[in-house]
Each structure stands twice: as C-alpha cells, then as structure tokens.
Scaffold this motif. Structure first.
Motif, mmCIF file in Angstrom:
data_model
loop_
_atom_site.group_PDB
_atom_site.id
_atom_site.type_symbol
_atom_site.label_atom_id
_atom_site.label_comp_id
_atom_site.label_asym_id
_atom_site.label_seq_id
_atom_site.Cartn_x
_atom_site.Cartn_y
_atom_site.Cartn_z
ATOM 1 N N ASP A 186 -4.147 -3.018 3.176
ATOM 2 C CA ASP A 186 -4.474 -2.099 4.688
ATOM 3 C C ASP A 186 -5.898 -0.567 4.331
ATOM 4 O O ASP A 186 -6.525 -0.588 5.453
ATOM 5 N N ILE A 187 -6.884 -1.295 3.211
ATOM 6 C CA ILE A 187 -7.752 -0.531 2.636
ATOM 7 C C ILE A 187 -8.734 -1.748 2.981
ATOM 8 O O ILE A 187 -9.975 -0.996 4.106
ATOM 9 N N ILE A 188 -8.927 -2.909 3.337
ATOM 10 C CA ILE A 188 -9.565 -3.714 4.469
ATOM 11 C C ILE A 188 -9.973 -3.646 5.403
ATOM 12 O O ILE A 188 -10.799 -4.337 6.260
ATOM 13 N N ARG A 189 -8.886 -3.177 5.989
ATOM 14 C CA ARG A 189 -8.891 -3.279 7.486
ATOM 15 C C ARG A 189 -9.646 -2.079 8.026
ATOM 16 O O ARG A 189 -9.701 -0.741 7.544
ATOM 17 N N PRO A 190 -10.026 -2.304 9.156
ATOM 18 C CA PRO A 190 -10.913 -0.800 9.806
ATOM 19 C C PRO A 190 -10.066 0.351 9.722
ATOM 20 O O PRO A 190 -9.323 0.299 10.590
ATOM 21 N N GLY A 191 -11.179 1.480 9.338
ATOM 22 C CA GLY A 191 -9.807 2.217 9.064
ATOM 23 C C GLY A 191 -8.767 2.784 8.482
ATOM 24 O O GLY A 191 -8.234 3.602 8.279
ATOM 25 N N GLY A 192 -9.430 2.058 7.056
ATOM 26 C CA GLY A 192 -8.319 2.527 6.383
ATOM 27 C C GLY A 192 -8.423 3.427 5.382
ATOM 28 O O GLY A 192 -9.560 2.964 4.994
ATOM 29 N N ASP A 193 -7.615 3.896 5.296
ATOM 30 C CA ASP A 193 -7.413 5.100 4.292
ATOM 31 C C ASP A 193 -6.957 4.679 3.097
ATOM 32 O O ASP A 193 -5.503 5.153 3.450
ATOM 33 N N ARG B 147 -14.290 2.585 -0.434
ATOM 34 C CA ARG B 147 -12.495 2.889 -0.377
ATOM 35 C C ARG B 147 -12.024 2.943 -1.833
ATOM 36 O O ARG B 147 -10.711 2.951 -2.028
ATOM 37 N N ILE B 148 -12.601 1.315 -2.412
ATOM 38 C CA ILE B 148 -11.411 0.328 -3.407
ATOM 39 C C ILE B 148 -11.794 1.369 -4.191
ATOM 40 O O ILE B 148 -10.985 1.456 -5.612
ATOM 41 N N ALA B 149 -13.275 2.102 -4.628
ATOM 42 C CA ALA B 149 -13.164 2.413 -5.584
ATOM 43 C C ALA B 149 -12.609 4.611 -6.245
ATOM 44 O O ALA B 149 -11.606 4.378 -6.816
ATOM 45 N N THR B 150 -12.229 4.979 -4.332
ATOM 46 C CA THR B 150 -11.360 5.811 -3.996
ATOM 47 C C THR B 150 -9.533 5.808 -4.559
ATOM 48 O O THR B 150 -9.029 6.147 -5.233
ATOM 49 N N TYR B 151 -9.353 5.050 -4.162
ATOM 50 C CA TYR B 151 -7.828 4.095 -4.201
ATOM 51 C C TYR B 151 -7.699 3.854 -5.633
ATOM 52 O O TYR B 151 -6.834 3.917 -5.900
ATOM 53 N N ASN B 152 -8.674 2.874 -6.388
ATOM 54 C CA ASN B 152 -9.345 2.870 -7.473
ATOM 55 C C ASN B 152 -8.395 4.162 -8.489
ATOM 56 O O ASN B 152 -7.725 4.863 -9.891
ATOM 57 N N MET B 153 -9.364 5.296 -8.274
ATOM 58 C CA MET B 153 -8.971 6.486 -9.035
ATOM 59 C C MET B 153 -7.262 6.989 -8.306
ATOM 60 O O MET B 153 -7.224 7.159 -9.776
ATOM 61 N N HIS B 154 -7.083 7.078 -7.367
ATOM 62 C CA HIS B 154 -5.512 6.821 -7.118
ATOM 63 C C HIS B 154 -4.516 6.815 -8.365
ATOM 64 O O HIS B 154 -3.239 7.218 -9.354
ATOM 65 N N VAL B 155 -4.834 5.517 -8.226
ATOM 66 C CA VAL B 155 -3.682 4.901 -8.874
ATOM 67 C C VAL B 155 -3.797 4.651 -9.965
ATOM 68 O O VAL B 155 -2.674 5.017 -10.660
ATOM 69 N N ARG B 156 -4.917 5.196 -10.796
ATOM 70 C CA ARG B 156 -4.963 5.588 -12.147
ATOM 71 C C ARG B 156 -4.690 7.155 -12.590
ATOM 72 O O ARG B 156 -3.419 7.085 -13.261
ATOM 73 N N ALA B 157 -4.616 8.315 -11.739
ATOM 74 C CA ALA B 157 -3.957 9.274 -11.445
ATOM 75 C C ALA B 157 -2.058 8.749 -11.725
ATOM 76 O O ALA B 157 -1.089 9.944 -12.093
#
Length: 266
Positions: free
Chosen positions: A97-104, A146-156
């Motif tokens: 999802d994240i690597i696609r254009p516009g992945g949120d 984007r990946i770093a943002t998602y990683n912070m969510h995963v850790r939380a």
C-alpha cells in the motif's frame, strides 16, 4: 507474549502477509529459480525450521500471497488465522500500500491496528515488523519518509498490544545489496536467512548463525556494469510493475497460500 513458549511440546505457527512472507526470492535448495506456480522458501519457512530444530514439533501454515494489499490480507487471511488459533503469528502487511502512488501510512496503520487487535485477542504471540530502510536503493529512496512514518505507527501499536517487533529498519545487514534479489524489492536467499535468524533472536529461539555477520568485501564498483544492471532492472522489473499498476493487475492474482493449513513441518 502470552501464546508462545519455546519449551512447548507442540507449537502452532501461522504466517500472514504478502511476498515478503511468502518468501520471494528464496528458492528451495537445488532450485536455481522458482517456476510459475512454484513455491518459495523464505524467512518464515526458515523460522519454522529453526523452531523445529530445538526438538519441538512445529505445525505451520503460511497464508501469505505476493502482491496483496493490507485490506486483502485482512479479508482473505486474517479470518483463517483466527480460526486456526495458533500459538505464534507473524504479521507483516501494508508495504504494498505504502509504495504505491499516494500511499497513506496513517490510514494503512489504522487498518493494521484493527488486524493486530483481532490477532492478539486469540491469545497468540503476534510478531510485527518495521519496514526496511531504502536509503541504499536509489529508486526506492524517496519512500523513506512514508516508511519511517509507518514504522513509528507499528512500534506504537506493538506497545499497545504487547507484540514483539522485528526492526528491519535497524538491520544494517540489509543495507548491503546482496541482501536483495535482482528485482531490488524482495530479499535474496541470504537476506531471508539472516532475517530468520533475527526473528529467532527476538523470540528467544536458539539458532546457529549470526544475522549481523560482516559481508565479504566486494570488488571496486564498475560504473559501466552498474548502468547496465540499472537498464536491465528497469526493463525486466520496473516496466512490468508499472504495467500492472496501470491495468489494475497484481502478481498475486489467481494465487493461493502455499501452506493453507496447520501441518507438521517435515
């Protein structure tokens, strides 16, 4: 980690996800390549093997299918995982999802948390994964934010639900290009081997080998060969990937899980 104890006589393990967990591009020994419809090995198979090497009987299912988006994984794989009531679950989803254009990453994380809640409600130990750092991959470098943002969510999310985390971002061994296959998106056999050892370390499973062992030195780079490799990669991998995105197709269309049931590992 309420559902997993390496001292148990029998351990049931279910892996959920996409190509990362299916095992691309890690062919089984003796196979130079995996043909259409063939089966990859991958870190999850290797993890199950390491657990079995301790003398514990392992019953293992791998529901992962390449190319799947997070909602597809939740719709297609999560109900089956809950039904199987395993001791151990590995869950990695959202990367496609994240690597696609516009992945949120914020939206993907909200969906991801709902799945983690359902999995932990079964009493299983649920292992989560951060995304790998793409700084060493020029074409993917722009996705680091984007990946770093998602990683912070995963850790939380892991903190909220008591889940162990395998930190791919912090694995310096994955910064070497030899950890990745020719398509520069999936791990090589050596990358999968090292990751399996890292998961064992997180879970406290004894396993022989060092995931962080130094790589052998490489010869000095040849820029002509590097440009040729870039052109080959664009022709063989990038263009087909773009074509699938434009036509709404997926590499996982028509594929099913390689191990849909909890079966003894042989």
């Amino acid at each position: 980690m309420s559902g997993f104890d390496i001292g148990q006589d029998i351990i049931s393990y279910v892996a959920l996800g996409d190509s990362f967990t299916e095992g691309m591009d890690d062919p089984y020994p003796g196979d130079s390549a995996v043909p259409q419809g063939g089966r990859y090995r991958g870190w999850a198979d290797r993890l199950a093997e390491h657990v079995a090497d301790t003398g514990t009987e392992v019953r293992y299912a791998n529901l992962a299918v390449r190319g799947k988006l997070i909602r597809q994984i939740i719709d297609d794989q999560l109900p089956r995982a809950v039904e199987l009531r395993p001791d151990l679950v590995t869950f990695c989803a959202g990367g496609n999802d994240i690597i696609r254009p516009g992945g949120d990453p914020d939206l993907v994380a909200r969906v991801f948390e709902g799945a983690v809640r359902r999995l932990t409600d079964t009493g299983a130990t649920v292992v989560l994964f951060t995304g790998a750092d793409t700084a060493s991959q020029p074409v993917m470098r722009h996705l680091r934010g984007r990946i770093a943002t998602y990683n912070m969510h995963v850790r939380a999310i892991a903190d909220r639900y008591g889940c162990p985390v395998v930190d791919l971002w912090g694995m310096a061994a994955l910064h070497d290009r030899r950890a990745w296959s020719e398509d520069r998106l999936h791990m090589s056999a050596e990358g999968h081997r090292r990751l399996a050892l890292r998961v064992c370390e997180v879970l406290g499973v004894p396993a022989e080998g060092d995931w962080d062992a130094p790589w052998p030195d490489l010869p000095a780079p040849d820029w002509r060969l590097a440009r040729q490799a870039d052109l080959h990669w664009a022709r063989e991998f990038l263009v087909p990937w773009i074509g699938r995105r434009l036509t709404g197709r997926s590499s996982g269309d028509g594929r099913t899980a390689k191990r849909p049931n909890l079966e003894p590992l042989r």
